[in-house]
Design a protein around this motif. Sequence first.
Motif, PDB file in Angstrom:
ATOM      1  N   ILE A  80       0.845  -1.031  -0.007  1.00 33.87           N
ATOM      2  CA  ILE A  80       0.164  -0.047   0.003  1.00 33.87           C
ATOM      3  C   ILE A  80       0.781   1.160  -0.071  1.00 33.87           C
ATOM      4  CG2 ILE A  80      -1.733   1.400   1.211  1.00 33.87           C
ATOM      5  CD1 ILE A  80      -2.695  -1.280   2.395  1.00 33.87           C
ATOM      6  N   THR A  97       0.831   5.181   0.305  1.00 38.99           N
ATOM      7  CA  THR A  97       0.284   6.419   0.858  1.00 38.99           C
ATOM      8  C   THR A  97       1.198   7.714   0.616  1.00 38.99           C
ATOM      9  OG1 THR A  97      -0.510   4.909   2.754  1.00 38.99           O
ATOM     10  CG2 THR A  97      -0.448   7.235   3.219  1.00 38.99           C
ATOM     11  N   VAL A  98       0.648   8.570   0.002  1.00 35.46           N
ATOM     12  CA  VAL A  98       1.048   9.861  -0.282  1.00 35.46           C
ATOM     13  C   VAL A  98       0.334  11.151   0.294  1.00 35.46           C
ATOM     14  CG1 VAL A  98       2.185  11.045  -2.123  1.00 35.46           C
ATOM     15  CG2 VAL A  98       1.871   8.799  -2.682  1.00 35.46           C
ATOM     16  N   GLU A  99       0.937  11.645   1.220  1.00 31.14           N
ATOM     17  CA  GLU A  99       0.357  12.773   1.786  1.00 31.14           C
ATOM     18  C   GLU A  99       0.356  14.114   1.052  1.00 31.14           C
ATOM     19  OE1 GLU A  99      -1.166  12.488   4.838  1.00 31.14           O
ATOM     20  OE2 GLU A  99      -0.390  10.647   5.457  1.00 31.14           O
ATOM     21  N   GLU A 117      -7.045   2.003  -6.517  1.00 27.46           N
ATOM     22  CA  GLU A 117      -6.870   3.236  -5.770  1.00 27.46           C
ATOM     23  C   GLU A 117      -7.985   3.187  -4.632  1.00 27.46           C
ATOM     24  OE1 GLU A 117      -8.106   4.880  -9.460  1.00 27.46           O
ATOM     25  OE2 GLU A 117      -5.949   4.915 -10.139  1.00 27.46           O
ATOM     26  N   GLU A 166      -7.746   5.479  -1.919  1.00 26.33           N
ATOM     27  CA  GLU A 166      -8.296   6.847  -1.530  1.00 26.33           C
ATOM     28  C   GLU A 166      -7.754   7.900  -2.789  1.00 26.33           C
ATOM     29  OE1 GLU A 166      -7.233   8.244   2.277  1.00 26.33           O
ATOM     30  OE2 GLU A 166      -7.525   6.319   2.911  1.00 26.33           O
ATOM     31  N   ASN A 177       2.067  14.519  -4.928  1.00 27.04           N
ATOM     32  CA  ASN A 177       0.991  14.835  -4.451  1.00 27.04           C
ATOM     33  C   ASN A 177       0.389  16.288  -4.664  1.00 27.04           C
ATOM     34  OD1 ASN A 177      -1.888  15.272  -3.302  1.00 27.04           O
ATOM     35  ND2 ASN A 177      -1.510  13.603  -1.883  1.00 27.04           N
ATOM     36  N   THR A 214      -5.894  15.966  -0.275  1.00 24.65           N
ATOM     37  CA  THR A 214      -6.093  14.945   0.228  1.00 24.65           C
ATOM     38  C   THR A 214      -5.075  13.731   0.180  1.00 24.65           C
ATOM     39  OG1 THR A 214      -7.324  13.842  -1.775  1.00 24.65           O
ATOM     40  CG2 THR A 214      -8.681  15.057  -0.294  1.00 24.65           C
ATOM     41  N   THR A 215      -4.958  12.810   1.091  1.00 27.17           N
ATOM     42  CA  THR A 215      -4.038  11.758   1.108  1.00 27.17           C
ATOM     43  C   THR A 215      -4.389  10.720  -0.058  1.00 27.17           C
ATOM     44  OG1 THR A 215      -3.312  11.941   3.315  1.00 27.17           O
ATOM     45  CG2 THR A 215      -2.724   9.815   2.524  1.00 27.17           C
ATOM     46  N   ARG A 267      -4.086   6.824  -1.513  1.00 32.64           N
ATOM     47  CA  ARG A 267      -3.743   5.671  -1.028  1.00 32.64           C
ATOM     48  C   ARG A 267      -4.028   4.674  -1.985  1.00 32.64           C
ATOM     49  NH1 ARG A 267      -6.373   3.448   3.570  1.00 32.64           N
ATOM     50  NH2 ARG A 267      -4.648   2.261   3.764  1.00 32.64           N
TER      51      ARG A 267
END
Length: 84
Positions: free
Chosen positions: A7, A9-11, A28, A30, A65, A69-70, A72
């Motif tokens: 997974i 995750t990119v803030e 995807e 999120e 990003n 939004t984050t 994921r």
Amino acid sequence: MGVQMYILTVEPGSSIPLHQHLVYSVYELEGGTFVRYIDGKDPIEMSVSAGGGGVRGPLIDAAKNTGNTTVRLVVTEIHRPRVN
């Protein structure tokens, strides 16, 4: 054949450095907005939505990003032996 699943995750405001994919799939979890740099071409602004995805590769890319939004993603890297 080897398979690696993770997974990602990119803030907001975070970047993914330049890297290479052979064959991979993305699902995807999120969504959000990001700028993607693919194979040395001009940057592309992209939006992704939860539930989207696809199979891609091979390519070299990086991303940032740019949304609020984050993002994921479930990424599956597929490693196959080369046939000569």
